[in-house]
Design a protein around this motif. Sequence first.
Motif, PDB file in Angstrom:
ATOM      1  N   SER A 127      75.053  49.962  33.685  1.00 47.01           N
ATOM      2  CA  SER A 127      75.744  50.962  32.875  1.00 47.01           C
ATOM      3  C   SER A 127      76.149  50.391  31.520  1.00 47.01           C
ATOM      4  O   SER A 127      76.096  51.085  30.499  1.00 47.01           O
ATOM      5  CB  SER A 127      76.978  51.492  33.616  1.00 47.01           C
ATOM      6  OG  SER A 127      76.578  52.102  34.820  1.00 47.01           O
ATOM      7  N   PHE A 179      80.613  55.160  32.600  1.00 47.23           N
ATOM      8  CA  PHE A 179      81.653  54.368  33.238  1.00 47.23           C
ATOM      9  C   PHE A 179      81.093  53.044  33.754  1.00 47.23           C
ATOM     10  O   PHE A 179      80.131  53.004  34.506  1.00 47.23           O
ATOM     11  CB  PHE A 179      82.236  55.191  34.389  1.00 47.23           C
ATOM     12  CG  PHE A 179      83.334  54.521  35.130  1.00 47.23           C
ATOM     13  CD1 PHE A 179      84.502  54.155  34.473  1.00 47.23           C
ATOM     14  CD2 PHE A 179      83.213  54.259  36.475  1.00 47.23           C
ATOM     15  CE1 PHE A 179      85.531  53.544  35.170  1.00 47.23           C
ATOM     16  CE2 PHE A 179      84.240  53.652  37.182  1.00 47.23           C
ATOM     17  CZ  PHE A 179      85.399  53.295  36.527  1.00 47.23           C
ATOM     18  N   THR A 197      78.715  53.370  39.566  1.00 49.04           N
ATOM     19  CA  THR A 197      77.852  54.514  39.277  1.00 49.04           C
ATOM     20  C   THR A 197      77.311  55.116  40.569  1.00 49.04           C
ATOM     21  O   THR A 197      76.754  54.402  41.389  1.00 49.04           O
ATOM     22  CB  THR A 197      76.648  54.071  38.414  1.00 49.04           C
ATOM     23  OG1 THR A 197      77.143  53.348  37.297  1.00 49.04           O
ATOM     24  CG2 THR A 197      75.832  55.266  37.964  1.00 49.04           C
ATOM     25  N   ASP A 250      70.415  55.847  33.873  1.00 46.85           N
ATOM     26  CA  ASP A 250      71.212  54.857  34.597  1.00 46.85           C
ATOM     27  C   ASP A 250      71.247  55.329  36.059  1.00 46.85           C
ATOM     28  O   ASP A 250      71.341  56.523  36.319  1.00 46.85           O
ATOM     29  CB  ASP A 250      72.623  54.859  33.999  1.00 46.85           C
ATOM     30  CG  ASP A 250      73.517  53.806  34.621  1.00 46.85           C
ATOM     31  OD1 ASP A 250      72.990  52.837  35.195  1.00 46.85           O
ATOM     32  OD2 ASP A 250      74.754  53.951  34.514  1.00 46.85           O
TER      33      ASP A 250
END
Length: 396
Positions: A215, A227, A235, A254
């Motif tokens: 991330s 985040f 994640t 991601d």
Amino acid sequence: MLDKKKKIQKEERAVLVGLVHKDQTEQELQEYLDELAFLAETAGAVTVKRFTQKLLHPDSRHFVGKGKLEEIKQYVQGKDIRIVIFDDELTGAQIYNIEKALDVKTIDRSDLILDIFASRAKTAQAKAQVELAQYQYLLPRLRGMWKHLERLGGGIGTRGPGESEIETDRRIVRDKISLLRKRLAEIDRQAFTQRKERGEFIRVALVGYTNVGKSTMMNLLSKRTVFAENKLFATLDTTTSKVVFENTPFLLSDTVGFIRKLPHHLVESFKSTLDEVREADILLHVVDISHPAYEEQMAVVNKTLQELNVHDKPLLTVFNKMDLYELLTFDEWLEESAKKEILADLYKRWQHETGGNAVFVSATEKRNIDLLRNNILQKVREMYRVRYPYKTEFLY
Ligand SMILES: Nc1nc2c(ncn2[C@@H]2O[C@H](COP(=O)(O)OP(=O)(O)OP(=O)(O)O)[C@@H](O)[C@H]2O)c(=O)[nH]1
Ligand SMILES: [Mg+2]
């Protein structure tokens, strides 16, 4: 009984239990327990002790031997321990027997991962996937959990009061599972349509073990803020962003991180999330090279990619956290030339093993990021050339 899903409370004091056995050495076990402690911390618990034992096979009744169980019991009674976490999957009967002996909530690695996933799930899809995984995990364990009732009432010729209850529970769980599957299939269809609408863009996906910096990399390469934090499974949902490098656009995603000993049914229910990986044109395998077990982590990722049948896609291995690697590897008295030699050996080895498809970066210190961008750009352009030989608008 169906409320068997055990939640972990904040600051709960935990002990960890693992075995050294024929497929698991002492050193491997310690690494697994390090990771288990990190998982426990991510879930909010505090690990205060580890118990290990050498056994050829796990004990079918208590997982550990009787003596070890007694030792654990002595410890948890005096120390306000609220939870015992086993590194391997327990059967329903083992959970029941251990809880009865220790009088403390008992869970295993899968339970713990599911608990973390449940607390992190935000979207309808992630929530449904986690719930599905929890019920799939519960289903084969119901019988063991009811065993004690069967024993209580089970005289000769009677089936025991537990039997019909097990059936009722099972039916409820099966109904829930099929309902969740239907709901997920619907979400999947919508997601597929959305993905199709993304048109002709080349798609690049960040994959890798959990907590390696995917991330952070996403934030660096796109202008998005995803985040990222030093916890496992930050994640859970994929995020996709349109990125343009030197006038060449592509889509960057991601994804959820992988972990070893991940229960298979969990991977199953996350398959739709992993569709993103399956439908990608290029994979960026992010590795935390500062982690002592980074090679094993790479192996876990490669195996998962193989299971997804995507191991033949163009792949760039991004060795991240070089700053931390150097901090941990280099003693302060080490000469500059020696440091260079160590790095050169490392580069050489991995360039060789990846067929020249490796980059060494630090996402947080923004080291070598231009090189990374360039590598990605080359691969993306190559892909456009192959796919759309007569279309040049993507390339300039
Ligand atoms: N020292 C150092 N830390 C890094 C680097 N890149 C990322 N981190 C840290 O590593 C931690 C995990 O980063 P994330 O980007 O959340 O990792 P992830 O792979 O997305 O993790 P999950 O989503 O949990 O699977 C964070 O605390 C980051 O700040 C790096 O190059 N060097
Ligand atoms: Mg992440």
